[in-house]
Structure formats: C-alpha cells, structure tokens
Design a protein around this motif. Structure first.
Motif, PDB file in Angstrom:
ATOM      1  N   ALA A  30     -46.799  -4.206  -6.272  1.00 31.94           N
ATOM      2  CA  ALA A  30     -46.458  -4.696  -4.931  1.00 31.94           C
ATOM      3  C   ALA A  30     -45.107  -4.144  -4.503  1.00 31.94           C
ATOM      4  O   ALA A  30     -44.204  -4.015  -5.324  1.00 31.94           O
ATOM      5  CB  ALA A  30     -46.420  -6.215  -4.938  1.00 31.94           C
ATOM      6  N   ASP A  31     -45.000  -3.840  -3.222  1.00 32.03           N
ATOM      7  CA  ASP A  31     -43.719  -3.402  -2.660  1.00 32.03           C
ATOM      8  C   ASP A  31     -43.037  -4.575  -1.978  1.00 32.03           C
ATOM      9  O   ASP A  31     -43.642  -5.230  -1.120  1.00 32.03           O
ATOM     10  CB  ASP A  31     -43.950  -2.302  -1.603  1.00 32.03           C
ATOM     11  N   LEU A  32     -41.788  -4.834  -2.356  1.00 39.43           N
ATOM     12  CA  LEU A  32     -41.003  -5.867  -1.673  1.00 39.43           C
ATOM     13  C   LEU A  32     -39.811  -5.155  -1.026  1.00 39.43           C
ATOM     14  O   LEU A  32     -38.768  -4.959  -1.651  1.00 39.43           O
ATOM     15  CB  LEU A  32     -40.529  -6.931  -2.676  1.00 39.43           C
ATOM     16  N   PHE A  82     -36.517  -0.649  -9.001  1.00 39.17           N
ATOM     17  CA  PHE A  82     -35.845  -0.608  -7.709  1.00 39.17           C
ATOM     18  C   PHE A  82     -35.815   0.818  -7.189  1.00 39.17           C
ATOM     19  O   PHE A  82     -35.396   1.738  -7.900  1.00 39.17           O
ATOM     20  CB  PHE A  82     -34.416  -1.160  -7.876  1.00 39.17           C
ATOM     21  N   ASP A  83     -36.285   1.014  -5.975  1.00 36.46           N
ATOM     22  CA  ASP A  83     -36.292   2.334  -5.363  1.00 36.46           C
ATOM     23  C   ASP A  83     -35.075   2.446  -4.442  1.00 36.46           C
ATOM     24  O   ASP A  83     -35.043   1.845  -3.373  1.00 36.46           O
ATOM     25  CB  ASP A  83     -37.601   2.518  -4.585  1.00 36.46           C
ATOM     26  N   ARG A  84     -34.076   3.209  -4.863  1.00 38.27           N
ATOM     27  CA  ARG A  84     -32.830   3.309  -4.113  1.00 38.27           C
ATOM     28  C   ARG A  84     -32.994   4.012  -2.773  1.00 38.27           C
ATOM     29  O   ARG A  84     -32.193   3.825  -1.862  1.00 38.27           O
ATOM     30  CB  ARG A  84     -31.791   4.113  -4.914  1.00 38.27           C
ATOM     31  N   ASP A  85     -34.004   4.887  -2.681  1.00 38.30           N
ATOM     32  CA  ASP A  85     -34.146   5.677  -1.454  1.00 38.30           C
ATOM     33  C   ASP A  85     -34.522   4.812  -0.258  1.00 38.30           C
ATOM     34  O   ASP A  85     -33.992   4.996   0.822  1.00 38.30           O
ATOM     35  CB  ASP A  85     -35.201   6.769  -1.645  1.00 38.30           C
ATOM     36  N   ASN A  86     -35.437   3.891  -0.495  1.00 45.38           N
ATOM     37  CA  ASN A  86     -35.839   3.058   0.647  1.00 45.38           C
ATOM     38  C   ASN A  86     -35.592   1.563   0.400  1.00 45.38           C
ATOM     39  O   ASN A  86     -36.126   0.732   1.099  1.00 45.38           O
ATOM     40  CB  ASN A  86     -37.290   3.347   1.075  1.00 45.38           C
ATOM     41  N   TRP A  87     -34.779   1.271  -0.579  1.00 42.76           N
ATOM     42  CA  TRP A  87     -34.374  -0.111  -0.861  1.00 42.76           C
ATOM     43  C   TRP A  87     -35.601  -1.019  -1.001  1.00 42.76           C
ATOM     44  O   TRP A  87     -35.730  -2.051  -0.349  1.00 42.76           O
ATOM     45  CB  TRP A  87     -33.437  -0.666   0.233  1.00 42.76           C
ATOM     46  N   THR A  88     -36.483  -0.590  -1.863  1.00 47.34           N
ATOM     47  CA  THR A  88     -37.705  -1.366  -2.081  1.00 47.34           C
ATOM     48  C   THR A  88     -37.793  -1.769  -3.546  1.00 47.34           C
ATOM     49  O   THR A  88     -37.557  -0.936  -4.433  1.00 47.34           O
ATOM     50  CB  THR A  88     -38.942  -0.517  -1.699  1.00 47.34           C
ATOM     51  N   LEU A  89     -38.108  -3.026  -3.764  1.00 45.06           N
ATOM     52  CA  LEU A  89     -38.333  -3.462  -5.131  1.00 45.06           C
ATOM     53  C   LEU A  89     -39.834  -3.393  -5.391  1.00 45.06           C
ATOM     54  O   LEU A  89     -40.633  -3.884  -4.602  1.00 45.06           O
ATOM     55  CB  LEU A  89     -37.840  -4.903  -5.342  1.00 45.06           C
ATOM     56  N   ARG A  90     -40.199  -2.789  -6.490  1.00 44.55           N
ATOM     57  CA  ARG A  90     -41.623  -2.678  -6.829  1.00 44.55           C
ATOM     58  C   ARG A  90     -41.918  -3.660  -7.962  1.00 44.55           C
ATOM     59  O   ARG A  90     -41.254  -3.614  -8.998  1.00 44.55           O
ATOM     60  CB  ARG A  90     -41.962  -1.240  -7.226  1.00 44.55           C
ATOM     61  N   LEU A  91     -42.875  -4.516  -7.719  1.00 42.98           N
ATOM     62  CA  LEU A  91     -43.271  -5.512  -8.717  1.00 42.98           C
ATOM     63  C   LEU A  91     -44.597  -5.066  -9.323  1.00 42.98           C
ATOM     64  O   LEU A  91     -45.604  -4.929  -8.625  1.00 42.98           O
ATOM     65  CB  LEU A  91     -43.411  -6.888  -8.050  1.00 42.98           C
TER      66      LEU A  91
HETATM   67  C1  LIG Z   1     -40.609   3.621  -1.016  1.00 40.49           C
HETATM   68  O1  LIG Z   1     -40.727   4.886  -1.654  1.00 40.49           O
HETATM   69  C2  LIG Z   1     -41.763   4.953  -2.645  1.00 40.49           C
HETATM   70  C3  LIG Z   1     -41.743   6.326  -3.258  1.00 40.49           C
HETATM   71  O2  LIG Z   1     -40.523   6.924  -3.161  1.00 40.49           O
HETATM   72  C4  LIG Z   1     -43.097   4.664  -2.011  1.00 40.49           C
HETATM   73  O3  LIG Z   1     -44.096   4.641  -3.004  1.00 40.49           O
HETATM   74  C5  LIG Z   1     -43.063   3.327  -1.336  1.00 40.49           C
HETATM   75  O4  LIG Z   1     -44.273   3.112  -0.663  1.00 40.49           O
HETATM   76  C6  LIG Z   1     -41.908   3.254  -0.343  1.00 40.49           C
HETATM   77  N1  LIG Z   1     -41.900   1.919   0.179  1.00 40.49           N
HETATM   78  C7  LIG Z   1     -41.725   1.667   1.451  1.00 40.49           C
HETATM   79  C8  LIG Z   1     -41.743   0.227   1.859  1.00 40.49           C
HETATM   80  O5  LIG Z   1     -41.586   2.553   2.275  1.00 40.49           O
END
Ligand SMILES: *[C@@H]1O[C@H](CO)[C@@H](O)[C@H](O)[C@H]1NC(C)=O
Ligand SMILES: *[C@@H]1O[C@H](CO)[C@@H](O)[C@H](O)[C@H]1NC(C)=O
Ligand SMILES: *[C@@H]1O[C@H](CO)[C@@H](O)[C@H](O)[C@H]1NC(C)=O
Ligand SMILES: *[C@@H]1O[C@H](CO)[C@@H](O)[C@H](O)[C@H]1NC(C)=O
Ligand SMILES: *[C@@H]1O[C@H](CO)[C@@H](O)[C@H](O)[C@H]1NC(C)=O
Ligand SMILES: *[C@@H]1O[C@H](CO)[C@@H](O)[C@H](O)[C@H]1NC(C)=O
Ligand SMILES: *[C@@H]1O[C@H](CO)[C@@H](O)[C@H](O)[C@H]1NC(C)=O
Ligand SMILES: *[C@@H]1O[C@H](CO)[C@@H](O)[C@H](O)[C@H]1NC(C)=O
Length: 307
Positions: A30-32, A82-91
């Motif tokens: 999940a993307d948060l 934690f994805d620093r590029d788009n500030w998204t936490l992946r669960l």
């Molecule tokens: C953030 O980036 C990752 C890969 O870099 C991608 O899989 C993900 O969907 C992105 N999330 C959002 C909310 O854009």
C-alpha cells in the motif's frame, strides 16, 4: 516576524488538511503518500516526518534526516519503506486488518517546541479478489434427476452481496442456500451456492454460468455446458417397457392357447377308457358338474363306479 508567518502558514495548511484515498490488494503493498507541496524549499534534514495509524501507533519516523526506529510499533517493524522522491511510505504485505485511516505529520523543529507544517490523512481500503467461481456437478444430469450443481468462490474481500447462476437464454438468477464463511485469521470470505432444477422440456443442452458480486465488483465462472446423455434413459426406458409388454403378451397368448386346447379336449372327449381320466375329471366336478351332467350324462353316471 518569521515565526509569525510560519505559524500562519501552519494554520492555513492544517485548515485544508489533505485527505487521500488509497487502495491495496491483500498481501501486496500500500502507498501512504505525504505530498509536501507547500514548502518545497525545506529539506528533509530540517524536518520530522512520521506516520500513525488510527490507534496512534507509529509506522515510521524520519527524524531530521535519518530513520528513527525507537518509536515504531512492533507490528510495523520491517514492513515499511520510505520513498524520498515522492514522500510516500510503502506498507508491505497488507492484510485486511490494515484497512483504516493513517495520518502523516510533517513537523518543523524550531529552536523551541514543534510546529506541525502539514498533516495528511489517508484512507486505506484493502480488498482481495475472489477466486474464479467454480461450478461442480453434484449429480450427473439426467432427464429424471434434472441438474444438481454447486458453485464456490474463495478468499475474497469484501463480503459478497450476491451469488447466483445464469442459465442460457434466461435473465433469471437461479440458486439458493448461499453460504458465507470467514477465515478467522485472514478475515477473507468464501461463498457457495447450490442449484437444483429440472431440465427444461424440449432442450438437450444448456450453458450455466455462476456469478459472485460484491458492492464494487462482479466475477463470473467459466461457462459450464450441461448436456443430457444421448437421450439414452428415455430410449432405454421404452425399450425395456416394450420388451416386457411383448413378453407379457406372448405369455398371455400361450396361456389362452393352452386353455383353449384343454377346453376343446373337454368338449369332445373320447369315451372314458380308464378310471384315472375319470378321477381327474372328478376333481373339477364342483365347478363344471352342472354342465358336464347335462352334456355328458355318461360320465356323470360313471361317477359312482369310480368310487
Ligand atoms: C512514488 O514512487 C514510487 C516509485 O518511485 C512509485 O511506485 C509510487 O507509486 C509513487 N507513489 C506516489 C503516490 O506517487
Ligand atoms: C527556494 O530557496 C531559494 C534560495 O535558497 C530561492 O531562490 C527560491 O526562490 C526558493 N524557492 C521557493 C519555491 O520558495
Ligand atoms: C483483481 O482483479 C482486478 C480486476 O479483475 C485486476 O485488475 C487486479 O489485477 C486483480 N488483483 C490481483 C491482486 O489479482
Ligand atoms: C457421472 O458419470 C460418470 C460416468 O459417466 C462418473 O464417472 C461420475 O462419477 C459421475 N459423477 C457423479 C457426480 O455422479
Ligand atoms: C437460446 O436462444 C437461441 C436464439 O434465440 C436459440 O437458438 C437456442 O435454441 C436457445 N437455447 C435454449 C436452450 O433455449
Ligand atoms: C479460528 O477458528 C478455529 C475453529 O473454528 C479455532 O480453532 C481457532 O482457534 C481460531 N483462531 C483464531 C485466531 O481465532
Ligand atoms: C439433487 O437435488 C435434490 C433436490 O431437488 C436433492 O434432494 C438431492 O439430494 C440432490 N442430489 C444430490 C446427489 O445431492
Ligand atoms: C459449451 O458450448 C458452447 C456452444 O454451445 C461451446 O462454444 C463451448 O466451447 C462449450 N464449452 C465447453 C467447456 O464445452
């Protein structure tokens, strides 16, 4: 002055707190997100960023440029990235029980105290695709038994709202006895229904499809062809019946013939030449005595002799 502006901005930001909807499949990721759009010039190393679930348990914390695990709850350890590029936490490895709301906070640490720059609420929904419904024969199809089927679909979420059979050329939904069970660990549902119907007249073959519906989706089974066996039961039935009737008729004819021959023998008997014949006749005397006495007085008069 600078602090005053910052506080003003904060209030502004909180007043239009972002709310996001996110979806994930069971056992997937999940993307948060925590889109930090309003103060792009502040670097991560100046901020505290963390996520909390509904019970205020911390999923992840990024503290002034580094990951900080102290406050992370055990149930989330090792499950996040934690994805620093788009500030998204992946669960990762999402389960049904992860469904709910999550808050992401972005805080700035001024020399004294803490200021919340942004709060983002994410509503996470979790679903699981049901297995393709599978139709099974309970009993082989015959003209007499009709069709007896079950259909089953497994491991889905949310709870099914409807399950039914569709039969060729009919828009009716068939089937009953819908059974829903839930796995007490994974919280996933399984559902089944059964169908018991006479085979319609004048038709030898039907196609049946089973459908499961939830509030958001619909999944169909492969179509299942039902064909009556080469009209054998019917033919066989008539063949057997015909054969029995023929045998019966033959037997009946034989009996009639035998009876007729016997009667003919009685109607014009040769003169009683021996006593055995007379005795035999005698046993039938009760029934035929009157006729016989009239027609064959000689035999009647011979009776006393026989005794
Ligand atoms: C953030 O980036 C990752 C890969 O870099 C991608 O899989 C993900 O969907 C992105 N999330 C959002 C909310 O854009
Ligand atoms: C970011 O800061 C730089 C100077 O550090 C400034 O030139 C730039 O305009 C700022 N950008 C935004 C979007 O505030
Ligand atoms: C669930 O079903 C949908 C629609 O059929 C499909 O797009 C999706 O990829 C499936 N997800 C999984 C995890 O199988
Ligand atoms: C249906 O008939 C086949 C043979 O024609 C038999 O092998 C099978 O077990 C039968 N199935 C059921 C459910 O009675
Ligand atoms: C279904 O309809 C088609 C065309 O309307 C017809 O040819 C077919 O015989 C029908 N099948 C049954 C099982 O009624
Ligand atoms: C699930 O149910 C089974 C029996 O239905 C029971 O033995 C088991 O303890 C239950 N597990 C949990 C986690 O509740
Ligand atoms: C087939 O359906 C009938 C109900 O019409 C039911 O009584 C019977 O038990 C079913 N046959 C089997 C083998 O389950
Ligand atoms: C069922 O019958 C249809 C035509 O009536 C045919 O196209 C289809 O291939 C058949 N399916 C199976 C599984 O036999």
């Amino acid at each position: 002055m600078g602090l005053a502006i910052l506080i003003f901005v904060t209030v502004l930001l909180i007043s239009d707190a972002v709310s996001i909807k996110s979806h994930a499949y069971v056992s997937k990721t999940a993307d948060l997100p925590c889109p930090f759009t309003k103060a792009q010039n502040i670097s991560l190393s100046e901020l505290v960023v963390f996520w909390q679930d509904q019970q205020k348990l911390v999923l992840y914390e990024h503290y002034l440029g580094t990951e900080k695990l102290d406050s992370v709850h055990a149930k989330y350890l090792g499950r996040t990235s934690f994805d620093r590029d788009n500030w998204t936490l992946r669960l990762h490895n999402v389960q049904i029980k992860d469904m709910g709301s999550y808050d992401c906070f972005i805080q700035k640490k001024p020399p004294t105290g803490t200021i919340i720059l942004q709060q983002t609420l994410t509503e996470l929904s979790v679903t699981a695709n049901y297995s393709e419904p599978e139709i099974k024969l309970v009993q082989n199809v015959t003209r007499n038994s009709g069709m007896n089927l079950t259909c089953m679909s497994k491991q889905g979420h949310p709870k099914p709202t409807k399950m039914y059979f569709l039969i060729t050329n009919s828009t009716n939904e068939y089937g009953d006895d819908m059974q829903i069970s839930q796995d007490n660990v994974t919280e996933l549902f399984s559902a089944s229904i059964s169908l018991s119907l006479p085979f319609p007249d004048g038709v030898r073959s039907l196609t049946v499809v089973c459908v499961l519906e939830t509030e958001s989706m619909k999944i169909s089974s492969k179509s299942y062809n039902l064909t009556l066996p080469e009209s054998q039961p019917v033919q066989k039935y008539w063949l057997e019946t015909g054969a029995s009737i023929t045998v019966l008729l033959v037997v009946l004819l034989l009996i009639i013939l035998v009876v007729k021959i016997y009667h003919k023998k009685q109607d014009r008997p040769s003169r009683p030449s021996n006593t055995t014949h007379t005795l035999e006749r005698d046993s039938h005397a009760d029934r035929e005595s009157i006729n016989l006495e009239e027609l064959e007085p000689q035999i009647a008069s011979a009776k006393p002799n026989a005794e």
